[in-house]
Structures are given as C-alpha cells and as structure tokens.
Motif scaffolding. Structure first.
Motif, PDB file in Angstrom:
ATOM      1  N   ARG A  73      12.005   3.361   3.991  1.00  0.00           N
ATOM      2  CA  ARG A  73      11.623   4.339   2.971  1.00  0.00           C
ATOM      3  C   ARG A  73      12.631   4.374   1.824  1.00  0.00           C
ATOM      4  O   ARG A  73      12.246   4.504   0.654  1.00  0.00           O
ATOM      5  CB  ARG A  73      11.477   5.720   3.612  1.00  0.00           C
ATOM      6  N   ALA A  87      12.020   1.207  -0.304  1.00  0.00           N
ATOM      7  CA  ALA A  87      10.798   1.331  -1.105  1.00  0.00           C
ATOM      8  C   ALA A  87      11.001   2.298  -2.269  1.00  0.00           C
ATOM      9  O   ALA A  87      10.596   2.011  -3.400  1.00  0.00           O
ATOM     10  CB  ALA A  87       9.632   1.793  -0.224  1.00  0.00           C
ATOM     11  N   ASN A 108      13.224   0.646  -4.886  1.00  0.00           N
ATOM     12  CA  ASN A 108      12.508  -0.336  -5.686  1.00  0.00           C
ATOM     13  C   ASN A 108      11.613   0.334  -6.718  1.00  0.00           C
ATOM     14  O   ASN A 108      11.485  -0.149  -7.839  1.00  0.00           O
ATOM     15  CB  ASN A 108      11.709  -1.267  -4.782  1.00  0.00           C
ATOM     16  N   ARG A 109      11.008   1.448  -6.357  1.00  0.00           N
ATOM     17  CA  ARG A 109      10.182   2.189  -7.322  1.00  0.00           C
ATOM     18  C   ARG A 109      11.055   2.715  -8.463  1.00  0.00           C
ATOM     19  O   ARG A 109      10.702   2.581  -9.640  1.00  0.00           O
ATOM     20  CB  ARG A 109       9.446   3.330  -6.637  1.00  0.00           C
ATOM     21  N   VAL A 162       7.912  -2.857  -6.075  1.00  0.00           N
ATOM     22  CA  VAL A 162       7.881  -2.557  -4.640  1.00  0.00           C
ATOM     23  C   VAL A 162       7.214  -3.717  -3.895  1.00  0.00           C
ATOM     24  O   VAL A 162       7.711  -4.171  -2.859  1.00  0.00           O
ATOM     25  CB  VAL A 162       7.153  -1.226  -4.360  1.00  0.00           C
ATOM     26  N   GLN A 163       6.111  -4.224  -4.407  1.00  0.00           N
ATOM     27  CA  GLN A 163       5.408  -5.346  -3.781  1.00  0.00           C
ATOM     28  C   GLN A 163       6.246  -6.621  -3.778  1.00  0.00           C
ATOM     29  O   GLN A 163       6.192  -7.405  -2.839  1.00  0.00           O
ATOM     30  CB  GLN A 163       4.072  -5.615  -4.499  1.00  0.00           C
ATOM     31  N   ASP A 207       9.273  -6.987  -3.273  1.00  0.00           N
ATOM     32  CA  ASP A 207      10.288  -6.988  -2.222  1.00  0.00           C
ATOM     33  C   ASP A 207       9.757  -7.557  -0.913  1.00  0.00           C
ATOM     34  O   ASP A 207      10.523  -7.904  -0.025  1.00  0.00           O
ATOM     35  CB  ASP A 207      10.828  -5.575  -1.995  1.00  0.00           C
TER      36      ASP A 207
END
Length: 108
Positions: A24, A27, A30-31, A56-57, A59
């Motif tokens: 979490r 994620a 990354n956002r 996010v994707q 990663d």
C-alpha cells in the motif's frame, strides 16, 4: 505444541500484514510520484489522474523501482522538462516518506 503453533501463526499474520502495508505504501508513493511528475509537465487534472494511475501500473513491470524511474525520466524528458535520474530518485524518496505518513495517519 500449541504455544509454538500460536507463535507461528502470529508471525505469519504479522508478516502478511507488513507485506500488505508495504504494498500500500508503494502504490500510494507511486501515485504521489505520478502527481508530482504531472505537475512538472503541466498536465490538467484529468491528465494528472490518468498519468498517476499509469505510474502505479508501471511498477508492475519488474521488481524494484527501476521501471518507475525509467518511465518518469523518459516521460519528463519527452515533455521537455529538464530532469535527471537523481532528481527523480530524490522525489521517489520524498514521496515514500509522505506515503508512509499518510497511511499511518489513516490507520484507526
């Protein structure tokens, strides 16, 4: 053996909880990193949201942070923003701290 089994279950539960929290944090980081890069590129609010999701994707392509760093450096450079890998890695470290803080504060 009951005490040993209880301890084993407790360690397994803690491990699973720690892994979920790390996922979490990554994620969320990354956002936040995607939002930072979008601001550097001057994207609109809708574009920023889509770009943050794309980061996010990104990663999930390979283990570690190299795929995210590579994407950000490439995208920022393509958008005409002068940036180097060290700047992106600094932003990544800063967003990691922020993501961890946000998740800890959101815990009941």
């Amino acid at each position: 053996m009951t005490t040993f089994d209880d301890r084993e279950r407790a360690f397994e539960t803690k491990f699973a909880r720690d892994e979920e929290m790390q996922f979490r944090i990554t994620a969320r980081r990354n956002r936040l990193l995607g939002e930072w890069a979008a601001a550097q590129m001057g994207l609109t609010a809708a574009e920023t949201d889509a770009y943050a999701k794309a980061v996010v994707q990104a990663d999930f392509e390979e283990a570690g942070d190299e795929d995210v760093v590579r994407k950000l450096v490439g995208d920022l450079t393509a958008a005409g923003v002068e940036v180097d890998e060290a700047t992106v890695r600094k932003a990544l470290a800063d967003r990691t701290v922020e993501a961890r803080r946000q998740l800890i504060e959101s815990q009941p």
